[in-house]
Design a protein around this motif. Structure first.
Motif: not given
Length: 198
Positions: A153-167
């Motif tokens: 879950g950490f890897d998924l949000m940290h590297h993908f979905l979470g990064s998309f939200v910030v961008i």
């Protein structure tokens, strides 16, 4: 009674006439303040990361499972609720790297002096709020996924979905500033005046 004057007595201004244009006062000073804030955001990263960790720990403590607290720039969450986890707010993940360019761009726009302060200031504040909230949302998504699915879950949000939200938030903030900076022509202030049909 009509009055006449000699041609030699009439003074005709030579050269192009200078038309005074009123500029919003304080724009230059505000621009310098924003540029100073951008520089401070990069120079005071440690303090900003610690403040972010404290704030997010308070949010986690009231919403996520278990207790949450922070030590410097590390957030401990789900304490006492099973397996505890820890998140570190690093330099690249800090909101400082998002706030600095937005504040810098706003400062440059203020210094240009072409945009009314009453129009640019709300846009600058909204842009700063957008990047702050988007990064905070990313923190929350990472912690929630970490509690639910562990390292995956950490890897998924940290590297993908979470990064998309910030961008997405960063791009949205820039759009808000650019829209405020664009001078729209053809509005009521620049419509050609014509005679009314009688």
């Amino acid at each position: 009674m009509a009055m006449s004057a000699e041609i030699s007595d009439v003074q005709v201004p030579k050269g192009p006439r200078a038309i005074p244009v009123r500029k919003a006062r304080g724009g230059g000073l505000i621009g310098l303040v924003f540029l100073a804030a951008a520089a401070a955001a990069m120079m005071q990263q440690e303090q900003i990361r610690a403040a972010e960790a404290w704030l997010m720990a308070a949010v986690f403590d009231g919403i996520l499972g278990g207790a949450s607290y922070s030590v410097d720039d590390i957030i401990f969450h789900n304490v006492g609720g099973g397996q505890p986890f820890a998140l570190q707010v690093t330099g690249l993940c800090s909101s400082a790297v998002l706030l600095a360019p937005i504040a810098g761009l706003a400062g440059v726009l203020f210094l240009m002096g072409r945009i009314p302060v009453s129009r640019l200031m709300p846009a600058a504040i909204i842009a700063l709020v957008i990047v702050s909230v988007s990064n905070a949302t990313r923190y929350f998504m990472i912690a929630a996924a970490q509690q639910s699915w562990g390292q995956q879950g950490f890897d998924l949000m940290h590297h993908f979905l979470g990064s998309f939200v910030v961008i997405f938030g960063f791009v949205a903030a820039i759009i808000v500033l650019v829209r405020a900076a664009v001078v729209r022509k053809g509005r009521s202030g620049s419509r050609p005046k014509g005679r009314r049909a009688s």
